[in-house]
Structures are given as C-alpha cells and as structure tokens.
Design a protein around this motif. Structure first.
Motif, PDB file in Angstrom:
ATOM      1  N   ASN A 309       0.828  -1.211   0.000  1.00  0.00           N
ATOM      2  CA  ASN A 309       0.000   0.000   0.000  1.00  0.00           C
ATOM      3  C   ASN A 309       0.861   1.260   0.000  1.00  0.00           C
ATOM      4  OD1 ASN A 309      -3.107  -0.419   0.291  1.00  0.00           O
ATOM      5  ND2 ASN A 309      -2.202  -2.037   1.560  1.00  0.00           N
ATOM      6  N   ALA A 310       2.013   1.227   0.655  1.00  0.00           N
ATOM      7  CA  ALA A 310       2.926   2.375   0.619  1.00  0.00           C
ATOM      8  C   ALA A 310       3.474   2.581  -0.786  1.00  0.00           C
ATOM      9  CB  ALA A 310       4.067   2.162   1.612  1.00  0.00           C
ATOM     10  N   LEU A 311       3.770   1.474  -1.498  1.00  0.00           N
ATOM     11  CA  LEU A 311       4.217   1.595  -2.883  1.00  0.00           C
ATOM     12  C   LEU A 311       3.110   2.162  -3.762  1.00  0.00           C
ATOM     13  CD1 LEU A 311       6.313   1.117  -5.087  1.00  0.00           C
ATOM     14  CD2 LEU A 311       5.497  -1.264  -5.231  1.00  0.00           C
ATOM     15  N   SER A 312       1.878   1.745  -3.514  1.00  0.00           N
ATOM     16  CA  SER A 312       0.754   2.284  -4.274  1.00  0.00           C
ATOM     17  C   SER A 312       0.588   3.782  -4.026  1.00  0.00           C
ATOM     18  CB  SER A 312      -0.526   1.537  -3.881  1.00  0.00           C
ATOM     19  OG  SER A 312      -1.657   2.119  -4.490  1.00  0.00           O
ATOM     20  N   ALA A 313       0.704   4.202  -2.766  1.00  0.00           N
ATOM     21  CA  ALA A 313       0.592   5.633  -2.464  1.00  0.00           C
ATOM     22  C   ALA A 313       1.720   6.432  -3.112  1.00  0.00           C
ATOM     23  CB  ALA A 313       0.598   5.840  -0.949  1.00  0.00           C
ATOM     24  N   ALA A 314       2.945   5.871  -3.147  1.00  0.00           N
ATOM     25  CA  ALA A 314       4.064   6.572  -3.776  1.00  0.00           C
ATOM     26  C   ALA A 314       3.825   6.744  -5.273  1.00  0.00           C
ATOM     27  CB  ALA A 314       5.364   5.807  -3.526  1.00  0.00           C
ATOM     28  N   LEU A 315       3.295   5.704  -5.951  1.00  0.00           N
ATOM     29  CA  LEU A 315       2.991   5.831  -7.381  1.00  0.00           C
ATOM     30  C   LEU A 315       1.912   6.878  -7.633  1.00  0.00           C
ATOM     31  CD1 LEU A 315       3.032   2.102  -8.582  1.00  0.00           C
ATOM     32  CD2 LEU A 315       4.622   3.926  -9.224  1.00  0.00           C
ATOM     33  N   GLN A 316       0.915   6.931  -6.757  1.00  0.00           N
ATOM     34  CA  GLN A 316      -0.135   7.932  -6.927  1.00  0.00           C
ATOM     35  C   GLN A 316       0.388   9.346  -6.723  1.00  0.00           C
ATOM     36  OE1 GLN A 316      -3.994   6.825  -4.986  1.00  0.00           O
ATOM     37  NE2 GLN A 316      -2.963   4.882  -4.512  1.00  0.00           N
ATOM     38  N   TYR A 317       1.289   9.522  -5.748  1.00  0.00           N
ATOM     39  CA  TYR A 317       1.884  10.849  -5.541  1.00  0.00           C
ATOM     40  C   TYR A 317       2.723  11.262  -6.755  1.00  0.00           C
ATOM     41  CZ  TYR A 317       0.618  11.386  -0.591  1.00  0.00           C
ATOM     42  OH  TYR A 317      -0.073  11.562   0.593  1.00  0.00           O
ATOM     43  N   SER A 319       2.604  10.220  -9.850  1.00  0.00           N
ATOM     44  CA  SER A 319       1.824  10.421 -11.081  1.00  0.00           C
ATOM     45  C   SER A 319       0.917  11.642 -11.000  1.00  0.00           C
ATOM     46  CB  SER A 319       0.984   9.173 -11.371  1.00  0.00           C
ATOM     47  OG  SER A 319       0.043   8.960 -10.338  1.00  0.00           O
ATOM     48  N   LEU A 320       0.977  12.373  -9.888  1.00  0.00           N
ATOM     49  CA  LEU A 320       0.167  13.573  -9.654  1.00  0.00           C
ATOM     50  C   LEU A 320      -1.330  13.273  -9.567  1.00  0.00           C
ATOM     51  CD1 LEU A 320       2.010  16.142 -11.956  1.00  0.00           C
ATOM     52  CD2 LEU A 320       2.466  15.548  -9.569  1.00  0.00           C
ATOM     53  N   ASP A 321      -1.666  12.017  -9.364  1.00  0.00           N
ATOM     54  CA  ASP A 321      -3.043  11.619  -9.099  1.00  0.00           C
ATOM     55  C   ASP A 321      -3.101  11.157  -7.637  1.00  0.00           C
ATOM     56  OD1 ASP A 321      -5.673  10.923  -9.239  1.00  0.00           O
ATOM     57  OD2 ASP A 321      -5.345   9.074 -10.394  1.00  0.00           O
ATOM     58  N   TRP A 322      -3.057  12.127  -6.737  1.00  0.00           N
ATOM     59  CA  TRP A 322      -2.793  11.841  -5.341  1.00  0.00           C
ATOM     60  C   TRP A 322      -3.936  11.078  -4.670  1.00  0.00           C
ATOM     61  CZ3 TRP A 322      -0.484  17.217  -3.673  1.00  0.00           C
ATOM     62  CH2 TRP A 322       0.743  17.373  -4.314  1.00  0.00           C
TER      63      TRP A 322
END
Length: 457
Positions: A309-317, A319-322
C-alpha cells in the motif's frame, strides 16, 4: 708566446726572450738549434721541475719555441726550454675542456704583438679559454626537452564551473538537478500507471490499511503542542549542529561548573547539546502520551500489507493523481511508514550517536568505547540529520499541497474543519521559530550558558 720557467741553477743567467723567426728563413736553419738542444737534453733532464700543461697547447708550439732559441745559449738554458712540458694529443683534449689556467711564471715574456709570425702567436692563442663544444651541448638540450615537455595552458573554467564555485550557484544547480530528477520520476510514474497490470495493483492496494479495533479518531490538543515544540527544537538543533561542524574558530567557550575535570567546549556545541536535552525530554513526553492514549495505532504498522500500500501511495503521488487524504481518521501507508521511521528509528539513532559524541560519555569505559567507537557514531549522526531535513521539507510540501487549511487545523487547532484557525496558529509558531533562529547568537547565548558553567574565550 714561449712559456719560460725560473733559472734551474742558482746564479745562472736568465734565458733571453726568443728571437722571432724570419719568414724567409729556411726550416733547416731553425731545426739545427733544436737538434743541438735535444742532444744535450738528457744530461739536464734529471731533477728538472715540470709545470702543468697549458690548455690547448700543441706539440708544434713547443717545438717552435725550442726552434726560436739562439744557438749560443748555454746547455742549461736549452735544457730548461726543452724541459717545458709538451702536451700529448690525447692529454690536450681534457685540458681544453676544463679550461684550467695556471699562475704566470716569474719573468715570463709578455704576449707577442699581432704582427708576429703564426708560429709565435700559436702559444698565445692557446692561453685563451677554449670554446664549448657544440656536440656536448646538443644532448643536454634534447634531454631537458624530453624530461620536461611543455604543458599546454589550462582551459578557462566554463560557466557551470564558475557557478558551482559559489554557494548560491551550487544551491541553484542542486535545485535544478533535483527538479530534473523529479520530472523524470513523474514521467516514469505516469507511464507505469497507464499499464493495465499496474492499474490492477492500485485497485487491489488503494494506499492505506485498516486501523485496529479501538483506534482513536481525531488528533488531541496535546499533539498540536508537541508538534510545535518538536519542530521548534529540531530547527535550532540542525542549525547549531551545522555550526559546530563548519565553524573552525568558535566565538566563545564554555566550561561546566560540575565534574572533576570538566572539558572546555565551544558555546555552539553547548547550545547544541542543551537543545538536545530539551528535545529528548519533549520526545519522552510525546512517546508516553502516544502509548497511553492509543494514538500509537495510527503510526505503527499493524499488517504486512502496509508495504504494497505504501508503494501504491508513492505511485499515486508521483503520477500527480494523489490519494484521498483523510488524516483525521487514518494516515495512508506511506505516511505511516514515514512517521514510524522518524519516531522510533531516526530519533533514537540521533540520541544514541549524539550521546556517544558528547562529553557525557564515560571516558573510563574502555571496553564500551572499543565496542562502540566514536567514528561509528559520527558516520551515523550526520546522515540522520540529513534525513530529518528531507523529512521536514517533504512533510511541509505535502501539508500545503494536499489541503493546507484542513491539514493545519488537524495539526495545530485539533479540529476537522476548513477555516483559518490552524493557519494563524501555524503562522505565530513560524514567527517564534524565526525569532529563535536569529536570536541564537553568542551575545545572547552567553548569559544563558553562564547559568550552567563558565563562559570565556
């Protein structure tokens, strides 16, 4: 000119100067006195003192001087003339190379005039210093040129090198490089998020995990005060620690009033350690309240799913789709790992390494000092400081970019609302931090330091 020596027999008459040879005189007439003189030379050669050879003298010059002697000279004078050393061809070369000249003999005749015959002028030319041989100078020039080749002139520094040489330019270049890296990371993240497999991963792991049962909701007021004290002390600790590391000549010194052999340290180091003690006290209070109120469940991972889930949050941050922010109820997994690492890993490392480098470390504990060398503490302490700096920068950037008013209300006003209350509290705390930054100078620190020790130069 013919070289003449002193009279060999006491009371003997001095040999007269040689008569010039006439140009039209046949060679046979000049050779007759030489033959008679050479016939009587063996009788007078015993015990005759020989001088050093003249540089560059040739055998022909000596024979010419004997030929100039008058036929009527006594046998001793003729023998003395012949007794003058005749330089051999082999020995003449070293003498000519060295150019060594002896002292003038007493009673020696003066140099002949320029109008004399070539036979009489040959000895005078031998007295002149021999010129250097060009064959011997050529290898030296080649050797010197080979040993020390001409170096090309250094190229002038470019614009980037000149900019890097200044502190402001170095900061600008580092900031530009960081922006380039962030831009590349954003492009890479957006490319990855567009892939079907990555989208399935984001759907399965949205970026946060569920809290344990009984976890508190909201943030209490004491956490806001703790947050202010923590950031205030950390900023001053980083400032004073960097001064200790970079200042070669401290503005003042401090010596403790207690202890058997107190050490003298700089006033900047004293201020750094003084702030460390306050920060540790504040940290202990924070941890105690965190554990006693159940707020630890919000910052301590409770499932292994926190990592994907931390990796998923980092990708969302990136990609600017927070991800959706709901810090009042639950932090996302990336925030949980960051807060856990800061509270339970970085802070203890900073405390343990700082204690090892301080004067409070027991100097008589030799085994403990060997097991925990001070070099290890120094190698860890500085990177931990850089981690805190990076954490503060990223933390503040996310607070302002993901809903500043609401986040500041959570942190300072202890309420889940969108208004300016938390902002003005934050603004007042920021003014206090700025005043503390500029007030931490030796002229103001000296009265405070004198309460705990002696301040001097």
């Amino acid at each position: 000119m013919a070289r003449q020596g002193l009279p060999r027999t006491p009371g003997a008459a001095q040999a007269p100067p040689p008569a010039p040879v006439q140009e039209n005189e046949p060679p046979q007439q000049a050779a007759e006195p030489a033959a008679s003189a050479s016939a009587s030379a063996p009788a007078a050669s015993t015990g005759v003192r020989r001088g050093l050879p003249r540089p560059g003298a040739a055998p022909a010059a000596a024979e010419s001087s004997v030929a100039q002697a008058a036929p009527g000279q006594p046998a001793a004078s003729a023998a003395a003339v012949e007794a003058e050393p005749v330089a051999e061809p082999v020995a003449a070369a070293p003498a000519a190379a060295t150019g060594r000249r002896g002292l003038p003999r007493p009673g020696a005749a003066s140099a002949p005039a320029a109008s004399q015959t070539p036979a009489a002028a040959a000895p005078a030319a031998a007295d002149a210093p021999a010129p250097a041989k060009p064959e011997a100078a050529a290898p030296k020039v080649q050797t010197a040129a080979t040993a020390a080749p001409a170096k090309p002139a250094p190229a002038p520094p470019g614009a980037l090198a000149k900019l890097w040489a200044t502190a402001i330019g170095k900061t600008v270049l580092l900031a530009a490089g960081l922006l380039v890296l962030l831009g590349a990371a954003v492009l890479l993240a957006r490319w990855l998020v567009g892939m079907e497999s990555v989208q399935e991963f984001l759907t399965r792991y949205p970026g946060e995990t569920h809290l344990p049962k009984g976890a508190p909701v909201g943030l209490p007021a004491w956490m806001g005060w703790q947050h202010f004290f923590n950031i205030f002390l950390m900023v001053l600790i980083i400032r004073s620690g960097w001064q200790v590391r970079t200042q070669r000549r401290p503005p003042a010194s401090w010596t403790a009033k207690f202890g058997k052999n107190p050490k003298k340290i700089s006033i900047n180091l004293w201020f750094h350690q003084f702030l460390d003690i306050l920060w540790l006290v504040n940290g202990v209070v924070f941890v105690v309240l965190l554990l006693s109120t159940g707020q630890w469940m919000r910052v301590v991972p409770s499932s292994w799913e926190v990592f994907p889930n931390a990796l998923s949050a980092a990708l969302q941050y990136l990609s600017l789709d927070w991800p959706t922010e709901n810090g009042w109820v639950n932090y996302n997994s990336l925030q949980v790992l960051a807060y856990f690492a800061t509270i339970f890993l970085a802070a203890p490392l900073a405390a343990v390494t700082g204690f090892r480098m301080s004067g409070a470390w027991p100097s008589k504990a030799e085994k403990l000092s060997r097991a925990y060398p001070i070099e290890v503490a120094r190698a860890i302490h500085l990177p931990v400081m850089f981690y805190f700096v990076a954490f503060i920068v990223v933390h503040v950037a996310l607070v302002f970019s993901t809903g500043a008013l609401r986040n500041l209300n959570h942190m300072y006003a202890a309420q889940d609302a969108v208004n300016w209350t938390g902002f003005w509290i934050f603004f007042a705390s920021l003014l206090v931090i700025v005043v503390g930054w500029f007030a931490a100078r030796p002229i103001l620190l000296a009265p405070l330091a004198s309460l705990f020790g002696k301040v001097g130069r």
